[in-house]
Design an enzyme around this catalytic site. Structure first.
Site, PDB file in Angstrom:
ATOM      1  N   GLY A   1       0.776  -1.239   0.000  1.00 21.50           N
ATOM      2  CA  GLY A   1       0.000   0.000   0.000  1.00 21.50           C
ATOM      3  C   GLY A   1       0.805   1.285   0.000  1.00 21.50           C
TER       4      GLY A   1
ATOM      5  N   ASP B   1       0.773   3.315   4.288  1.00 24.75           N
ATOM      6  CA  ASP B   1      -0.345   4.062   3.704  1.00 24.75           C
ATOM      7  C   ASP B   1      -1.309   4.556   4.770  1.00 24.75           C
ATOM      8  OD1 ASP B   1      -1.203   1.487   4.369  1.00 24.75           O
ATOM      9  OD2 ASP B   1      -2.019   1.006   2.394  1.00 24.75           O
TER      10      ASP B   1
ATOM     11  N   ASP C   1      -4.661   2.222  10.907  1.00 24.79           N
ATOM     12  CA  ASP C   1      -6.054   1.875  11.222  1.00 24.79           C
ATOM     13  C   ASP C   1      -6.080   1.438  12.693  1.00 24.79           C
ATOM     14  OD1 ASP C   1      -8.731   1.214  10.966  1.00 24.79           O
ATOM     15  OD2 ASP C   1      -8.382  -0.641   9.872  1.00 24.79           O
TER      16      ASP C   1
ATOM     17  N   LYS D   1      -7.157   6.726  10.421  1.00 30.13           N
ATOM     18  CA  LYS D   1      -8.612   6.689  10.593  1.00 30.13           C
ATOM     19  C   LYS D   1      -8.987   7.077  12.006  1.00 30.13           C
ATOM     20  CE  LYS D   1      -9.894   3.138   7.340  1.00 30.13           C
ATOM     21  NZ  LYS D   1     -10.514   1.806   7.190  1.00 30.13           N
TER      22      LYS D   1
ATOM     23  N   PHE E   1     -13.995   2.831   4.455  1.00 31.25           N
ATOM     24  CA  PHE E   1     -13.015   2.044   3.712  1.00 31.25           C
ATOM     25  C   PHE E   1     -12.585   2.823   2.477  1.00 31.25           C
ATOM     26  CE2 PHE E   1     -10.977  -1.268   1.367  1.00 31.25           C
ATOM     27  CZ  PHE E   1     -10.341  -1.977   2.388  1.00 31.25           C
ATOM     28  N   VAL E   2     -11.285   3.076   2.369  1.00 30.68           N
ATOM     29  CA  VAL E   2     -10.786   3.910   1.278  1.00 30.68           C
ATOM     30  C   VAL E   2      -9.878   3.118   0.340  1.00 30.68           C
ATOM     31  CG1 VAL E   2     -11.003   6.120   2.471  1.00 30.68           C
ATOM     32  CG2 VAL E   2      -8.930   4.754   2.813  1.00 30.68           C
TER      33      VAL E   2
ATOM     34  N   ASP F   1      -5.872  -0.717  -1.532  1.00 31.18           N
ATOM     35  CA  ASP F   1      -6.684  -1.624  -2.335  1.00 31.18           C
ATOM     36  C   ASP F   1      -7.926  -2.099  -1.615  1.00 31.18           C
ATOM     37  OD1 ASP F   1      -5.200  -3.348  -0.450  1.00 31.18           O
ATOM     38  OD2 ASP F   1      -6.105  -4.983  -1.593  1.00 31.18           O
TER      39      ASP F   1
ATOM     40  N   ARG G   1      -5.582   0.110  -6.474  1.00 32.82           N
ATOM     41  CA  ARG G   1      -4.371   0.784  -5.995  1.00 32.82           C
ATOM     42  C   ARG G   1      -3.904   1.865  -6.961  1.00 32.82           C
ATOM     43  NH1 ARG G   1      -2.312  -2.380  -1.784  1.00 32.82           N
ATOM     44  NH2 ARG G   1      -2.530  -4.624  -2.011  1.00 32.82           N
TER      45      ARG G   1
HETATM   46  P1  IMP Z   1      -3.624  -1.657  10.964  1.00 35.12           P
HETATM   47  O1  IMP Z   1      -2.587  -2.676  11.320  1.00 35.12           O
HETATM   48  O2  IMP Z   1      -4.984  -2.012  11.517  1.00 35.12           O
HETATM   49  O3  IMP Z   1      -3.241  -0.241  11.318  1.00 35.12           O
HETATM   50  O4  IMP Z   1      -3.863  -1.759   9.429  1.00 35.12           O
HETATM   51  C1  IMP Z   1      -3.052  -1.170   8.525  1.00 35.12           C
HETATM   52  C2  IMP Z   1      -3.216  -1.853   7.194  1.00 35.12           C
HETATM   53  O5  IMP Z   1      -4.581  -2.251   6.923  1.00 35.12           O
HETATM   54  C3  IMP Z   1      -2.873  -0.861   6.121  1.00 35.12           C
HETATM   55  O6  IMP Z   1      -1.492  -0.939   5.815  1.00 35.12           O
HETATM   56  C4  IMP Z   1      -3.748  -1.291   4.971  1.00 35.12           C
HETATM   57  O7  IMP Z   1      -3.091  -2.277   4.219  1.00 35.12           O
HETATM   58  C5  IMP Z   1      -4.968  -1.931   5.601  1.00 35.12           C
HETATM   59  N1  IMP Z   1      -6.125  -0.999   5.649  1.00 35.12           N
HETATM   60  C6  IMP Z   1      -6.697  -0.463   6.743  1.00 35.12           C
HETATM   61  N2  IMP Z   1      -7.729   0.336   6.419  1.00 35.12           N
HETATM   62  C7  IMP Z   1      -7.809   0.312   5.066  1.00 35.12           C
HETATM   63  C8  IMP Z   1      -8.705   0.944   4.099  1.00 35.12           C
HETATM   64  O8  IMP Z   1      -9.611   1.727   4.418  1.00 35.12           O
HETATM   65  N3  IMP Z   1      -8.458   0.651   2.794  1.00 35.12           N
HETATM   66  C9  IMP Z   1      -7.465  -0.168   2.384  1.00 35.12           C
HETATM   67  N4  IMP Z   1      -6.618  -0.779   3.240  1.00 35.12           N
HETATM   68  C10 IMP Z   1      -6.792  -0.548   4.567  1.00 35.12           C
HETATM   69 MG    MG Z   2      -0.836  -2.178   4.076  1.00 37.88          MG
END
Ligand code: IMP
Ligand code: MG
Length: 179
Positions: free
Chosen positions: A38, A94, A97, A125, A146-147, A153, A159
C-alpha cells in the site's frame, strides 16, 4: 465510490510530510522503509521531496481480518532488510487503522538495532487505534470509512487510482472485481 482526497490534495499532503521529516532530521543518512504494497505511492512521492542521503528498503505486511470471534493475524516479511544497526529509520505506510502493523514494525526494527525509528503514515482513521503508539508524522486524519486508491486496495484492486476514494457499501457488496 466518491473522492475523498484529490491528487492535488494528496500532493500537498506529501509536501507537508516531507517538510516535517526534513525539519526533524539529523546529520545522518535516512533509511526509509516502505510497507508493501500500500505504501508504494507515498514512498515514491515522499522520497523525491527529501533531501538526501536516503536509503530505501521495503518490507511486506498483511493483516488478515478474521470473523469477530477470531483474532486478526498480522503477517510480516522482513527478509529483504539489510543490517539496520545504528540506522536512522523512517517507516512509511499508507494508513494507520488499528495501528497494529506500525506498532509491530517499529518494535521489530528497534530490536534489530536501529538507532532511531520514526513512523509516517499518509492516512489515519479516526477512532480506530487499538495500540498506545502514535505515528510521528500523519498526512491526513480521515473518517472511519473504507478507502481505496493511491496505493490502497480493496481485494487487490484500485491501488492505481491517482486520488483517494471512499468505497461505498454497495461497491463492497458488489465485490472487488466490479465496483
Ligand atoms: P492496521 O494494522 O490495523 O493499522 O492496518 C493497517 C493496514 O490495513 C494498512 O497498511 C492497509 O493495508 C490496511 N487498511 C486499513 N484500512 C484500510 C482501508 O480503508 N483501505 C485499504 N486498506 C486498509
Ligand atoms: Mg498495508
Amino acid at each position: 465510490m466518491h473522492t475523498l482526497l484529490t491528487a492535488e490534495q494528496l500532493a500537498a499532503g506529501i509536501e507537508r510530510l516531507a517538510a516535517d521529516v526534513r525539519g526533524d532530521s539529523i546529520d545522518k543518512p535516512l533509511t526509509v522503509i516502505g510497507v508493501l504494497t500500500g505504501s508504494i505511492m507515498v514512498v515514491a512521492d515522499l522520497i523525491r521531496r527529501l533531501e538526501g542521503p536516503v536509503q530505501l528498503n521495503m518490507v511486506w505486511a498483511s493483516s488478515y481480518r478474521g470473523p469477530a470471534t477470531a483474532p486478526d493475524r498480522l503477517e510480516l516479511r522482513l527478509d529483504l532488510l539489510p543490517d539496520l544497526t545504528g540506522h536512522d529509520v523512517l517507516v512509511v505506510d499508507d494508513i494507520f487503522d488499528s495501528g497494529r502493523t506500525m506498532q509491530a514494525l517499529v518494535s521489530e526494527l528497534r530490536n534489530r538495532g536501529a538507532a532511531r525509528v520514526r513512523s509516517l503514515v499518509l492516512l489515519r482513521k479516526e477512532g480506530r487505534a487499538e495500540v498506545a503508539m502514535r505515528p510521528d508524522f500523519v498526512g491526513f486524519d480521515i473518517p472511519d470509512a473504507f478507502v481505496v486508491g493511491y496505493g490502497l486496495d480493496f481485494d487487490g484492486l484500485w491501488r492505481h487510482l491517482p486520488y483517494l476514494a471512499v468505497l461505498d457499501t454497495q461497491d463492497i457488496a458488489r465485490g472487488g472485481a466490479e465496483g
